[in-house]
Write an enzyme that holds these catalytic residues in place. Sequence first.
Site, PDB file in Angstrom:
ATOM      1  N   HIS A 323       0.828  -1.208   0.000  1.00 55.97           N
ATOM      2  CA  HIS A 323       0.000   0.000   0.000  1.00 55.97           C
ATOM      3  C   HIS A 323       0.867   1.264   0.000  1.00 55.97           C
ATOM      4  O   HIS A 323       0.674   2.166  -0.834  1.00 55.97           O
ATOM      5  CB  HIS A 323      -0.907  -0.033   1.233  1.00 55.97           C
ATOM      6  CG  HIS A 323      -1.903   1.074   1.313  1.00 55.97           C
ATOM      7  ND1 HIS A 323      -3.249   0.881   1.094  1.00 55.97           N
ATOM      8  CD2 HIS A 323      -1.762   2.393   1.607  1.00 55.97           C
ATOM      9  CE1 HIS A 323      -3.883   2.041   1.242  1.00 55.97           C
ATOM     10  NE2 HIS A 323      -2.999   2.969   1.562  1.00 55.97           N
ATOM     11  N   GLU A 324       1.831   1.327   0.913  1.00 57.11           N
ATOM     12  CA  GLU A 324       2.676   2.522   0.995  1.00 57.11           C
ATOM     13  C   GLU A 324       3.609   2.633  -0.212  1.00 57.11           C
ATOM     14  O   GLU A 324       3.902   3.740  -0.681  1.00 57.11           O
ATOM     15  CB  GLU A 324       3.479   2.519   2.300  1.00 57.11           C
ATOM     16  CG  GLU A 324       2.641   2.467   3.568  1.00 57.11           C
ATOM     17  CD  GLU A 324       1.561   3.541   3.641  1.00 57.11           C
ATOM     18  OE1 GLU A 324       1.783   4.651   3.115  1.00 57.11           O
ATOM     19  OE2 GLU A 324       0.493   3.263   4.212  1.00 57.11           O
ATOM     20  N   HIS A 327       1.739   4.294  -2.965  1.00 52.98           N
ATOM     21  CA  HIS A 327       1.701   5.758  -2.816  1.00 52.98           C
ATOM     22  C   HIS A 327       2.972   6.381  -3.401  1.00 52.98           C
ATOM     23  O   HIS A 327       2.913   7.375  -4.130  1.00 52.98           O
ATOM     24  CB  HIS A 327       1.573   6.141  -1.346  1.00 52.98           C
ATOM     25  CG  HIS A 327       0.196   5.993  -0.778  1.00 52.98           C
ATOM     26  ND1 HIS A 327      -0.940   6.353  -1.465  1.00 52.98           N
ATOM     27  CD2 HIS A 327      -0.233   5.533   0.434  1.00 52.98           C
ATOM     28  CE1 HIS A 327      -2.005   6.117  -0.716  1.00 52.98           C
ATOM     29  NE2 HIS A 327      -1.603   5.619   0.438  1.00 52.98           N
TER      30      HIS A 327
END
Length: 393
Positions: A323-324, A327
Amino acid sequence: MFVHLLVLLFAAVEAIPTGRFEVVYPSMVTFRSGIKRIRFRALDEDIELRLEPAGDVIADDFTVINGENGEVDHSVNIQSLKRKLYKDAKVGAALHIDEDGSLIINGIVNSKLRIEPDTSKKASRNGIIAHRVIEVIEDEQLFHDVIILPPGLTRTFNYSEPLPDDKCVKIEYVFVTESSFTKSFQISSMETYLANMMNMVKIMFDSLDLGIEVAIIGIIKLTKENEAKLAPYIPLCSREMDSRETLDDMAEFYCNSADKLIQNADIVTLITTRPLGTFDENGYFFNIHLGIAFLDNICVYCYKYAIVKEDTGIYQLANTVAHESAHLLGCDHDGEKGSLDCSARDGYIMSWNNEKIGKKFSPCCKKRVEELITRRKINHCIVETCDGKRKRN
């Protein structure tokens, strides 16, 4: 140093141990192709895995740093570690298989089951030692995810020209393990754990269908003895970790660092088990963050950083790292800004509720990543000439 902060609420699906487990004696067959088939029955379920070699998630020059002064640990057998890593992408299995003596299997069977050797059982069955298959359940909990927009960031949403066929995308990671996380590996191997975790991240990235490879090039192990010297950005006076302040300090520290391992990484991620969140104006701490990262800055040296919290185990950690990382590759949350065409209710990795399709990225995230890797001024750190094994289709 950093002026824009986005805090978004999402429901993280976490893997919570149920207490249920069963002792099994798994059988394994290795085919000429190198594929391994593992079978066992546990918790009223017949399991069959067809596992392919997956050692590419560990770089050939993989480096472990530990000790009071940050020395290189030469005891790690890199080729042995790589040789023992396997995955079954279809079912989401990521395993370390040790055949140096009795068969020992450790890692993720699927989203609901883990396997590890049962050290309490001394006897073997037909030469096979006992293993524990542990059940976990998916538990939806609300957490905040934090994105920081560096000053002067100008975001574009247009395609550039496609990558040439001889170019491939590879993301190289350095993981910095905060002392509380490091301490939890007094017996088991952190290298094995993070390698299995990275194979789960690779399975998730494969859902983008962009041929992205991932590899760990190094681990910096922090302890109570070396943390203040090697990572002065980590707070010492409070167990609670302010996510924004820590990431700000982390980026500033490494931005001025001449450490070759940090310089060579495309993403540097701090892993912690400490409470991660934010303080209000009265000094009350809210332990509500699973991760924080800079947006759209994977190839910007002073902003290629993230923090993730291991809260409930390896599967949740893999989801948070993916997820990170997304980003940093330019992905917004589904339903936000650059991903308005994808509803958060669809349940992909980048949604606020990822319980439905939490192992895959949305079409909107794919579009944003594809845009980033085709922008030549931005993609320089992750695009390289393909080797013979990694020709793009």
